[in-house]
Design a protein around this motif. Sequence first.
Motif, PDB file in Angstrom:
ATOM      1  N   ASN A 191       0.829  -1.206   0.000  1.00  0.00           N
ATOM      2  CA  ASN A 191       0.000   0.000   0.000  1.00  0.00           C
ATOM      3  C   ASN A 191       0.862   1.255   0.000  1.00  0.00           C
ATOM      4  O   ASN A 191       0.587   2.198  -0.747  1.00  0.00           O
ATOM      5  CB  ASN A 191      -0.947   0.015   1.203  1.00  0.00           C
ATOM      6  CG  ASN A 191      -2.286  -0.587   0.895  1.00  0.00           C
ATOM      7  OD1 ASN A 191      -2.921  -0.230  -0.089  1.00  0.00           O
ATOM      8  ND2 ASN A 191      -2.724  -1.509   1.732  1.00  0.00           N
ATOM      9  N   ASN A 248       2.608   1.560  -3.444  1.00  0.00           N
ATOM     10  CA  ASN A 248       1.645   1.913  -4.492  1.00  0.00           C
ATOM     11  C   ASN A 248       1.204   3.367  -4.375  1.00  0.00           C
ATOM     12  O   ASN A 248       1.072   4.056  -5.380  1.00  0.00           O
ATOM     13  CB  ASN A 248       0.430   0.992  -4.459  1.00  0.00           C
ATOM     14  CG  ASN A 248       0.696  -0.316  -5.157  1.00  0.00           C
ATOM     15  OD1 ASN A 248       1.792  -0.589  -5.602  1.00  0.00           O
ATOM     16  ND2 ASN A 248      -0.319  -1.140  -5.253  1.00  0.00           N
ATOM     17  N   THR A 253      -6.622   4.377  -4.139  1.00  0.00           N
ATOM     18  CA  THR A 253      -5.378   3.622  -4.292  1.00  0.00           C
ATOM     19  C   THR A 253      -5.233   2.609  -3.161  1.00  0.00           C
ATOM     20  O   THR A 253      -4.926   1.439  -3.404  1.00  0.00           O
ATOM     21  CB  THR A 253      -4.162   4.569  -4.328  1.00  0.00           C
ATOM     22  OG1 THR A 253      -4.297   5.445  -5.444  1.00  0.00           O
ATOM     23  CG2 THR A 253      -2.862   3.799  -4.425  1.00  0.00           C
ATOM     24  N   ILE A 254      -5.484   3.032  -1.943  1.00  0.00           N
ATOM     25  CA  ILE A 254      -5.360   2.128  -0.790  1.00  0.00           C
ATOM     26  C   ILE A 254      -6.441   1.048  -0.829  1.00  0.00           C
ATOM     27  O   ILE A 254      -6.151  -0.137  -0.610  1.00  0.00           O
ATOM     28  CB  ILE A 254      -5.398   2.928   0.527  1.00  0.00           C
ATOM     29  CG1 ILE A 254      -4.135   3.779   0.637  1.00  0.00           C
ATOM     30  CG2 ILE A 254      -5.545   2.009   1.726  1.00  0.00           C
ATOM     31  CD1 ILE A 254      -4.129   4.763   1.774  1.00  0.00           C
ATOM     32  N   THR A 256      -5.708  -1.371  -3.871  1.00  0.00           N
ATOM     33  CA  THR A 256      -4.509  -2.170  -3.587  1.00  0.00           C
ATOM     34  C   THR A 256      -4.825  -3.268  -2.580  1.00  0.00           C
ATOM     35  O   THR A 256      -4.434  -4.425  -2.773  1.00  0.00           O
ATOM     36  CB  THR A 256      -3.372  -1.276  -3.057  1.00  0.00           C
ATOM     37  OG1 THR A 256      -3.026  -0.319  -4.058  1.00  0.00           O
ATOM     38  CG2 THR A 256      -2.148  -2.093  -2.686  1.00  0.00           C
ATOM     39  N   SER A 257      -5.537  -2.923  -1.517  1.00  0.00           N
ATOM     40  CA  SER A 257      -5.860  -3.905  -0.473  1.00  0.00           C
ATOM     41  C   SER A 257      -6.765  -5.012  -0.999  1.00  0.00           C
ATOM     42  O   SER A 257      -6.518  -6.199  -0.749  1.00  0.00           O
ATOM     43  CB  SER A 257      -6.534  -3.208   0.713  1.00  0.00           C
ATOM     44  OG  SER A 257      -5.679  -2.244   1.271  1.00  0.00           O
TER      45      SER A 257
END
Length: 169
Positions: A103, A106, A145-146, A149-150
């Motif tokens: 995270n 990224n 994004t977080i 990504t997760s």
Amino acid sequence: MIILSIITTIISLLIQGTVSNYIGYTYENLSVFSTIYVLISLLVVKPHFENEKKYLILLISFGLMIDITYTSTFLLNTCLFIIVYYFTKAFHFFFPYNLFTINASNLLSIFLYHIISFLFLTILQYDQYTIWTLIKILTNSIIMTIIYTSILYFFIETLKNKLELKNVK
């Protein structure tokens, strides 16, 4: 594992198109759903590639697809994807691959992508926007994004373990 990587990146390419077409992406009307989904997907699958050449072929192929389908800049995204790849490679030389570090890398990679893109486009006077707009772009991309990504990290790890997939050699 390579099939899973390609499928998740194609899905990310479709999500990128859907978000940009239906939610819109203008500098005046930025959305928290905007991020570079394809780049996130490529960075999440990176630890599953032992063969750097195969990974770079995947990265360059999808960079070209983004250039062809969503932007009118020839090879810009491909070059940015390669720069971000080497940044991420250096980052993970010092930090292991886990949810927190992926995270973090990224998020930094998306910031790097937007900052380099901003500088390049400003220098060429191709598509100019203000520093304030760049800051809004960066802050609006943090949440998605977080989240993406997760979700992608857990999805790939679960499928890899359930299907007993091997790293790409």
